[in-house]
Design a protein around this motif. Structure first.
Motif, PDB file in Angstrom:
ATOM      1  N   UNK A  78     -20.212 -22.609   6.832  1.00  0.00           N
ATOM      2  CA  UNK A  78     -20.999 -21.584   7.381  1.00  0.00           C
ATOM      3  C   UNK A  78     -22.336 -22.032   7.846  1.00  0.00           C
ATOM      4  N   UNK A  79     -22.759 -21.842   9.097  1.00  0.00           N
ATOM      5  CA  UNK A  79     -23.972 -22.162   9.546  1.00  0.00           C
ATOM      6  C   UNK A  79     -24.799 -20.774   9.653  1.00  0.00           C
ATOM      7  N   UNK A  80     -26.078 -20.380   8.910  1.00  0.00           N
ATOM      8  CA  UNK A  80     -26.599 -19.436   9.106  1.00  0.00           C
ATOM      9  C   UNK A  80     -28.172 -19.858   9.222  1.00  0.00           C
ATOM     10  N   UNK A  81     -28.675 -20.036  10.483  1.00  0.00           N
ATOM     11  CA  UNK A  81     -30.086 -20.572  10.551  1.00  0.00           C
ATOM     12  C   UNK A  81     -30.440 -19.875  11.876  1.00  0.00           C
ATOM     13  N   UNK A  82     -31.827 -20.061  11.988  1.00  0.00           N
ATOM     14  CA  UNK A  82     -32.826 -19.679  13.174  1.00  0.00           C
ATOM     15  C   UNK A  82     -33.888 -18.841  12.844  1.00  0.00           C
ATOM     16  N   UNK A  83     -33.959 -18.247  11.759  1.00  0.00           N
ATOM     17  CA  UNK A  83     -34.972 -17.130  11.411  1.00  0.00           C
ATOM     18  C   UNK A  83     -36.389 -17.910  11.336  1.00  0.00           C
ATOM     19  N   UNK A  84     -36.579 -19.264  10.758  1.00  0.00           N
ATOM     20  CA  UNK A  84     -37.480 -19.939  10.523  1.00  0.00           C
ATOM     21  C   UNK A  84     -38.030 -20.330  11.983  1.00  0.00           C
ATOM     22  N   UNK A  85     -37.142 -20.823  12.804  1.00  0.00           N
ATOM     23  CA  UNK A  85     -37.336 -21.337  14.345  1.00  0.00           C
ATOM     24  C   UNK A  85     -38.004 -20.087  14.949  1.00  0.00           C
ATOM     25  N   UNK A  86     -37.271 -18.849  14.947  1.00  0.00           N
ATOM     26  CA  UNK A  86     -38.109 -17.698  15.536  1.00  0.00           C
ATOM     27  C   UNK A  86     -39.232 -17.412  15.179  1.00  0.00           C
ATOM     28  N   UNK A  87     -39.772 -17.634  13.791  1.00  0.00           N
ATOM     29  CA  UNK A  87     -41.077 -17.526  13.342  1.00  0.00           C
ATOM     30  C   UNK A  87     -42.093 -18.422  13.944  1.00  0.00           C
ATOM     31  N   UNK A  88     -41.264 -19.685  14.210  1.00  0.00           N
ATOM     32  CA  UNK A  88     -42.354 -20.770  14.718  1.00  0.00           C
ATOM     33  C   UNK A  88     -42.226 -20.585  16.289  1.00  0.00           C
ATOM     34  N   UNK A  89     -41.452 -19.608  16.892  1.00  0.00           N
ATOM     35  CA  UNK A  89     -41.676 -19.603  18.303  1.00  0.00           C
ATOM     36  C   UNK A  89     -40.595 -20.707  19.248  1.00  0.00           C
ATOM     37  N   UNK A  90     -39.744 -21.045  18.539  1.00  0.00           N
ATOM     38  CA  UNK A  90     -38.762 -22.336  18.954  1.00  0.00           C
ATOM     39  C   UNK A  90     -37.990 -21.759  20.175  1.00  0.00           C
ATOM     40  N   UNK A  91     -38.034 -22.461  21.188  1.00  0.00           N
ATOM     41  CA  UNK A  91     -37.155 -22.017  22.282  1.00  0.00           C
ATOM     42  C   UNK A  91     -35.812 -22.101  22.026  1.00  0.00           C
ATOM     43  N   UNK A  92     -34.977 -21.332  22.549  1.00  0.00           N
ATOM     44  CA  UNK A  92     -33.848 -21.270  22.370  1.00  0.00           C
ATOM     45  C   UNK A  92     -32.907 -22.737  22.714  1.00  0.00           C
ATOM     46  N   UNK A  93     -33.564 -23.583  23.812  1.00  0.00           N
ATOM     47  CA  UNK A  93     -32.945 -24.672  24.318  1.00  0.00           C
ATOM     48  C   UNK A  93     -33.023 -25.474  22.932  1.00  0.00           C
ATOM     49  N   UNK A  94     -33.923 -25.700  22.071  1.00  0.00           N
ATOM     50  CA  UNK A  94     -33.947 -26.565  20.902  1.00  0.00           C
ATOM     51  C   UNK A  94     -33.125 -26.330  20.086  1.00  0.00           C
ATOM     52  N   UNK A  95     -32.749 -24.696  19.636  1.00  0.00           N
ATOM     53  CA  UNK A  95     -31.929 -24.297  18.683  1.00  0.00           C
ATOM     54  C   UNK A  95     -30.677 -24.615  19.090  1.00  0.00           C
ATOM     55  N   UNK A  96     -30.400 -24.263  20.573  1.00  0.00           N
ATOM     56  CA  UNK A  96     -28.905 -24.372  20.934  1.00  0.00           C
ATOM     57  C   UNK A  96     -28.510 -26.097  20.789  1.00  0.00           C
ATOM     58  N   UNK A  97     -29.592 -26.967  21.052  1.00  0.00           N
ATOM     59  CA  UNK A  97     -29.274 -28.435  20.693  1.00  0.00           C
ATOM     60  C   UNK A  97     -28.814 -28.907  19.534  1.00  0.00           C
ATOM     61  N   UNK A  98     -29.757 -28.037  18.488  1.00  0.00           N
ATOM     62  CA  UNK A  98     -29.321 -28.395  16.978  1.00  0.00           C
ATOM     63  C   UNK A  98     -27.867 -27.911  16.913  1.00  0.00           C
ATOM     64  N   UNK A  99     -27.602 -26.639  17.073  1.00  0.00           N
ATOM     65  CA  UNK A  99     -26.419 -25.949  16.766  1.00  0.00           C
ATOM     66  C   UNK A  99     -25.331 -26.639  17.583  1.00  0.00           C
ATOM     67  N   UNK A 100     -25.538 -27.273  18.506  1.00  0.00           N
ATOM     68  CA  UNK A 100     -24.335 -27.838  19.371  1.00  0.00           C
ATOM     69  C   UNK A 100     -23.986 -29.186  18.553  1.00  0.00           C
ATOM     70  N   UNK A 101     -25.057 -30.027  18.189  1.00  0.00           N
ATOM     71  CA  UNK A 101     -24.970 -31.119  17.352  1.00  0.00           C
ATOM     72  C   UNK A 101     -24.197 -30.660  16.071  1.00  0.00           C
ATOM     73  N   UNK A 102     -24.734 -29.752  15.272  1.00  0.00           N
ATOM     74  CA  UNK A 102     -23.784 -29.510  14.030  1.00  0.00           C
ATOM     75  C   UNK A 102     -22.247 -29.434  14.484  1.00  0.00           C
ATOM     76  N   UNK A 103     -22.106 -28.351  15.523  1.00  0.00           N
ATOM     77  CA  UNK A 103     -20.672 -28.192  15.910  1.00  0.00           C
ATOM     78  C   UNK A 103     -19.969 -29.656  16.065  1.00  0.00           C
ATOM     79  N   UNK A 104     -20.523 -30.391  16.934  1.00  0.00           N
ATOM     80  CA  UNK A 104     -20.094 -31.839  17.372  1.00  0.00           C
ATOM     81  C   UNK A 104     -19.653 -32.531  15.802  1.00  0.00           C
TER      82      UNK A 104
END
Length: 184
Positions: free
Chosen positions: A65-91
């Protein structure tokens, strides 16, 4: 098949401020008798979760179960970066034959941060729809019938309180039961 779930996440998976004994992970494990490892670390971003993924997969889970992104959002992380991370987790989960389950992050009581979380949720849902991944819509537990954020389920507008963790566990339990019901 013996089911073993690894919950990869941040403080909201860990159970902050109470600790893992009050987390949604423990409640779901208790209610379902499933073996669920709490892999939540306070302050974690999707980048750090990706770095920890190898250790998580060494636990030999059948599901993650992957539940992440809250701290990324607090840091203002662009969707692109989060998406790359999640796609790599999926792969990596696919490579190991681990079923990825997408957890949709809960809302926060800060409009700019919550706007980013909404973008992340939309991406996670789209990925799940495209790849046929199960989803746990944790965020739905935090909205009333009119779509207003139920801040009374949080300690600080971000972290769930005891009732908030129970609400998350109810959503997760239902999703997990549906996952196994739909298999059989």
């Amino acid at each position: 098949m013996t089911v073993k779930i690894f919950a990869l996440g941040d403080s909201i998976t860990y159970g902050f401020p109470y600790g893992p004994h009050q987390s949604w992970v423990r409640l779901v494990s208790q209610w379902t008798s499933l073996d669920i490892v709490n892999g939540g670390i306070n302050g974690d971003t999707t980048t750090f979760m990706l770095h920890r993924l190898s250790a998580a997969l060494e636990e030999n889970p059948t599901h993650l179960i992957f539940l992440g992104g809250t701290n990324d959002a607090y840091w203002g992380q662009a969707l692109r970066v989060v998406a790359e991370n999640v796609l790599e987790v999926h792969r990596r989960c696919q490579e190991r034959g681990v079923q990825l389950i997408m957890g949709l992050p809960i809302p926060v009581d800060e409009p700019q941060v919550d706007a980013l979380l909404s973008e992340y949720r939309a991406f996670y849902q789209d990925l799940a729809d495209r790849e046929g991944l199960p989803v746990i819509p944790f965020h739905k537990a935090f909205y009333d019938a009119a779509g207003r954020f139920k801040t009374q389920l949080t300690t600080d507008g971000c972290h769930p309180n005891i009732d908030g963790y129970e609400a998350m566990a109810e959503v997760a339990e239902k999703a997990v039961k549906n996952l196994w019901h739909n298999r059989g």
